[in-house]
Enzyme design. Structure first.
Site, PDB file in Angstrom:
ATOM      1  N   SER A  29      38.117  70.089  18.813  1.00  0.00           N
ATOM      2  CA  SER A  29      36.927  69.631  18.087  1.00  0.00           C
ATOM      3  C   SER A  29      35.863  70.714  18.225  1.00  0.00           C
ATOM      4  O   SER A  29      35.942  71.548  19.140  1.00  0.00           O
ATOM      5  CB  SER A  29      36.418  68.331  18.730  1.00  0.00           C
ATOM      6  OG  SER A  29      35.096  68.028  18.296  1.00  0.00           O
ATOM      7  N   TYR A  75      33.525  62.979  26.172  1.00  0.00           N
ATOM      8  CA  TYR A  75      34.432  63.385  25.094  1.00  0.00           C
ATOM      9  C   TYR A  75      34.431  64.912  24.976  1.00  0.00           C
ATOM     10  O   TYR A  75      35.490  65.545  24.931  1.00  0.00           O
ATOM     11  CB  TYR A  75      34.006  62.742  23.776  1.00  0.00           C
ATOM     12  CG  TYR A  75      34.820  63.189  22.584  1.00  0.00           C
ATOM     13  CD1 TYR A  75      36.120  62.730  22.396  1.00  0.00           C
ATOM     14  CD2 TYR A  75      34.294  64.075  21.642  1.00  0.00           C
ATOM     15  CE1 TYR A  75      36.878  63.152  21.303  1.00  0.00           C
ATOM     16  CE2 TYR A  75      35.038  64.492  20.548  1.00  0.00           C
ATOM     17  CZ  TYR A  75      36.323  64.027  20.383  1.00  0.00           C
ATOM     18  OH  TYR A  75      37.065  64.446  19.307  1.00  0.00           O
ATOM     19  N   GLY A 131      46.468  62.716  11.948  1.00  0.00           N
ATOM     20  CA  GLY A 131      47.891  62.753  12.289  1.00  0.00           C
ATOM     21  C   GLY A 131      48.748  62.230  11.146  1.00  0.00           C
ATOM     22  O   GLY A 131      49.770  62.833  10.794  1.00  0.00           O
ATOM     23  N   GLY A 151      50.049  60.516  17.578  1.00  0.00           N
ATOM     24  CA  GLY A 151      48.929  59.778  16.964  1.00  0.00           C
ATOM     25  C   GLY A 151      48.964  59.728  15.447  1.00  0.00           C
ATOM     26  O   GLY A 151      47.964  59.994  14.786  1.00  0.00           O
ATOM     27  N   LEU A 189      56.811  67.844  16.002  1.00  0.00           N
ATOM     28  CA  LEU A 189      56.489  66.561  16.638  1.00  0.00           C
ATOM     29  C   LEU A 189      54.969  66.389  16.650  1.00  0.00           C
ATOM     30  O   LEU A 189      54.244  67.263  17.146  1.00  0.00           O
ATOM     31  CB  LEU A 189      57.020  66.532  18.071  1.00  0.00           C
ATOM     32  CG  LEU A 189      56.664  65.279  18.867  1.00  0.00           C
ATOM     33  CD1 LEU A 189      57.595  64.129  18.513  1.00  0.00           C
ATOM     34  CD2 LEU A 189      56.735  65.526  20.362  1.00  0.00           C
ATOM     35  N   ILE A 190      54.487  65.282  16.104  1.00  0.00           N
ATOM     36  CA  ILE A 190      53.035  65.044  16.034  1.00  0.00           C
ATOM     37  C   ILE A 190      52.706  63.736  16.759  1.00  0.00           C
ATOM     38  O   ILE A 190      53.367  62.717  16.542  1.00  0.00           O
ATOM     39  CB  ILE A 190      52.553  64.917  14.564  1.00  0.00           C
ATOM     40  CG1 ILE A 190      53.111  66.054  13.708  1.00  0.00           C
ATOM     41  CG2 ILE A 190      51.029  64.866  14.489  1.00  0.00           C
ATOM     42  CD1 ILE A 190      52.852  65.884  12.205  1.00  0.00           C
ATOM     43  N   SER A 248      49.516  57.026  13.407  1.00  0.00           N
ATOM     44  CA  SER A 248      49.330  55.743  12.723  1.00  0.00           C
ATOM     45  C   SER A 248      48.124  55.778  11.791  1.00  0.00           C
ATOM     46  O   SER A 248      47.976  54.924  10.922  1.00  0.00           O
ATOM     47  CB  SER A 248      49.194  54.602  13.741  1.00  0.00           C
ATOM     48  OG  SER A 248      48.061  54.812  14.551  1.00  0.00           O
TER      49      SER A 248
HETATM   50  P1  NAD Z   1      42.111  58.284  14.531  1.00  0.00           P
HETATM   51  O1  NAD Z   1      41.501  57.313  15.461  1.00  0.00           O
HETATM   52  O2  NAD Z   1      42.463  57.848  13.158  1.00  0.00           O
HETATM   53  O3  NAD Z   1      43.426  58.942  15.162  1.00  0.00           O
HETATM   54  C1  NAD Z   1      43.672  59.064  16.539  1.00  0.00           C
HETATM   55  C2  NAD Z   1      45.078  58.573  16.794  1.00  0.00           C
HETATM   56  O4  NAD Z   1      45.426  58.734  18.178  1.00  0.00           O
HETATM   57  C3  NAD Z   1      45.196  57.078  16.471  1.00  0.00           C
HETATM   58  O5  NAD Z   1      46.293  56.892  15.599  1.00  0.00           O
HETATM   59  C4  NAD Z   1      45.436  56.444  17.833  1.00  0.00           C
HETATM   60  O6  NAD Z   1      46.220  55.287  17.773  1.00  0.00           O
HETATM   61  C5  NAD Z   1      46.132  57.577  18.563  1.00  0.00           C
HETATM   62  N1  NAD Z   1      46.177  57.387  20.012  1.00  0.00           N
HETATM   63  C6  NAD Z   1      45.183  57.030  20.859  1.00  0.00           C
HETATM   64  N2  NAD Z   1      45.659  56.903  22.110  1.00  0.00           N
HETATM   65  C7  NAD Z   1      46.991  57.202  22.056  1.00  0.00           C
HETATM   66  C8  NAD Z   1      48.042  57.262  23.023  1.00  0.00           C
HETATM   67  N3  NAD Z   1      47.837  56.963  24.320  1.00  0.00           N
HETATM   68  N4  NAD Z   1      49.284  57.617  22.611  1.00  0.00           N
HETATM   69  C9  NAD Z   1      49.519  57.918  21.305  1.00  0.00           C
HETATM   70  N5  NAD Z   1      48.570  57.858  20.350  1.00  0.00           N
HETATM   71  C10 NAD Z   1      47.326  57.505  20.729  1.00  0.00           C
HETATM   72  O7  NAD Z   1      41.095  59.512  14.481  1.00  0.00           O
HETATM   73  P2  NAD Z   1      41.292  61.036  14.004  1.00  0.00           P
HETATM   74  O8  NAD Z   1      39.965  61.470  13.581  1.00  0.00           O
HETATM   75  O9  NAD Z   1      42.433  61.181  13.070  1.00  0.00           O
HETATM   76  O10 NAD Z   1      41.628  61.751  15.390  1.00  0.00           O
HETATM   77  C11 NAD Z   1      42.678  62.680  15.571  1.00  0.00           C
HETATM   78  C12 NAD Z   1      42.232  63.804  16.484  1.00  0.00           C
HETATM   79  O11 NAD Z   1      41.157  64.497  15.862  1.00  0.00           O
HETATM   80  C13 NAD Z   1      41.693  63.337  17.847  1.00  0.00           C
HETATM   81  O12 NAD Z   1      42.198  64.183  18.854  1.00  0.00           O
HETATM   82  C14 NAD Z   1      40.191  63.518  17.712  1.00  0.00           C
HETATM   83  O13 NAD Z   1      39.587  63.764  18.958  1.00  0.00           O
HETATM   84  C15 NAD Z   1      40.135  64.718  16.805  1.00  0.00           C
HETATM   85  N6  NAD Z   1      38.858  64.902  16.092  1.00  0.00           N
HETATM   86  C16 NAD Z   1      38.345  63.906  15.309  1.00  0.00           C
HETATM   87  C17 NAD Z   1      37.126  64.097  14.679  1.00  0.00           C
HETATM   88  C18 NAD Z   1      36.493  63.019  13.831  1.00  0.00           C
HETATM   89  O14 NAD Z   1      35.299  63.126  13.546  1.00  0.00           O
HETATM   90  N7  NAD Z   1      37.219  62.018  13.403  1.00  0.00           N
HETATM   91  C19 NAD Z   1      36.456  65.305  14.831  1.00  0.00           C
HETATM   92  C20 NAD Z   1      37.010  66.310  15.619  1.00  0.00           C
HETATM   93  C21 NAD Z   1      38.224  66.095  16.241  1.00  0.00           C
END
Ligand code: NAD
Length: 309
Positions: free
Chosen positions: A140, A153, A15, A9, A6-7, A11
């Site tokens: 992160s 954050y 994820g 986020g 189960l993953i 969209s």
């Molecule tokens: P992203 O914004 O594409 O993905 C984050 C996802 O979480 C989105 O699809 C969003 O709709 C979803 N989300 C937000 N609130 C939600 C809720 N209440 N219920 C369900 N889904 C929800 O960005 P990403 O980079 O793919 O982020 C994924 C993870 O990676 C996050 O936890 C982020 O903190 C972490 N991360 C990202 C980076 C970066 O630089 N992009 C770096 C380190 C860690």
């Protein structure tokens, strides 16, 4: 039998990429439940999943901030049994804290920290009963060390690190593994959403000096960091796939070897002085050196693992 994964986020970003890679596993080891808050956004995932859709991948609604949504989602899974939970959903927040409301900060914790806790509480009784399971958390590098203007954050990711490290000790007794995956900058919608927030925000209450440091020093440095050291969501997902398929999953796994030069600064000096002073100097004294240094790390002419004396 395939393991149910189960993953949260799915969209976009990491994820989405992870759901597709697991669903397309050549040995069909996984049955993926790819969840998202807003099913109206499932088009991209479904297109990327291709033939796996309806076979090894199903899409389901899940808002990590809602008890009802979590319960509903688990009811739809056969037997309600999750073998691997990936806490991926997360939101970012940058800016001078004097200009951010407590409510905005709490929303970050509600999603990044309590969202993961809510899901774990829901799947843990089943995992404990079956004496098996794996909980993966997309943390992160900011769960390991603070980064200027990312105070809240980073705090939400530190919270995850403390929570899951504590839980890992108890869960070994139940044959359940915890893995904290720590990406550096990743080229997803994440940074774009943040920059959008920032350009619209006024940060009322922040003084002109702080605003100047934020807009004229931090923001360009951050853009340079993403440009030079940023990984693709595909690369990050590949690391997570390895962690999930490992017989003895690690508690911590950084995904970006080039960024480890920066995390090494904290590890090298337990007093914290080396990291905080270096980060301060790079941003406030030598911003040009910072961008040149990042570019050199990226092109490989600087060693990726720095070992300070
Ligand atoms: P992203 O914004 O594409 O993905 C984050 C996802 O979480 C989105 O699809 C969003 O709709 C979803 N989300 C937000 N609130 C939600 C809720 N209440 N219920 C369900 N889904 C929800 O960005 P990403 O980079 O793919 O982020 C994924 C993870 O990676 C996050 O936890 C982020 O903190 C972490 N991360 C990202 C980076 C970066 O630089 N992009 C770096 C380190 C860690």
């Amino acid at each position: 039998p395939p393991r149910t994964v189960l993953i949260s986020g799915c969209s976009s970003g990491i994820g989405l990429e992870l759901a597709v890679q697991l669903a397309r596993d050549s040995r069909q080891r996984y049955q993926v439940v790819a969840t998202m808050r807003d099913l109206g956004k499932k088009g991209t995932l479904e297109a990327a999943a291709g033939e796996a859709l309806g076979q090894t991948l199903t899409v389901a609604q899940l808002d990590v901030c809602s008890d009802e949504s979590v319960a509903q989602c688990l009811r739809c899974i056969q037997g309600g049994e999750v073998d691997v939970l990936v806490n991926n959903a997360g939101v970012g927040l940058v800016g001078p804290l004097e200009g951010l409301s407590l409510a905005t900060m709490q929303k970050v914790f509600d999603t990044n920290f309590f969202g993961a806790v809510r899901l774990v509480k829901a799947v843990l009784p089943g995992m404990k009963r079956r004496r098996q399971g794996h909980i993966v958390v997309v943390s992160s590098v900011m769960g390991l060390q603070g980064v200027v203007f990312n105070d809240v954050y980073a705090a939400s990711k530190f919270a995850l690190e403390g929570f899951f490290e504590s839980l890992a000790i108890q869960l070994l007794q139940f044959n359940i593994f915890i893995s904290l995956v720590e990406p550096g900058p990743v080229g997803t919608a994440f940074e774009g959403k943040l920059l959008e927030q920032v350009s619209a925000a006024q940060f009322p209450g922040a003084d002109p000096d702080t605003l100047h440091y934020f807009r004229d020093l931090y923001l360009p440095a951050s853009r340079e960091l993403f440009r030079s050291l940023g990984q693709s969501p595909r690369d990050v997902a590949q690391v997570i796939v390895k962690v999930i398929s490992s017989a003895r999953p690690p508690l911590r796994r950084q995904t970006n070897a080039r960024y480890s030069a920066l995390t090494a600064l904290k590890a090298a000096d337990p007093s914290g002085r080396l990291y905080v002073r270096s980060a301060h100097r790079l941003l406030f004294r030598w911003p040009r050196l910072l961008s040149r240094g990042l570019r050199c790390l990226a092109c490989g002419c600087l060693p990726s693992r720095v070992r300070p004396e």
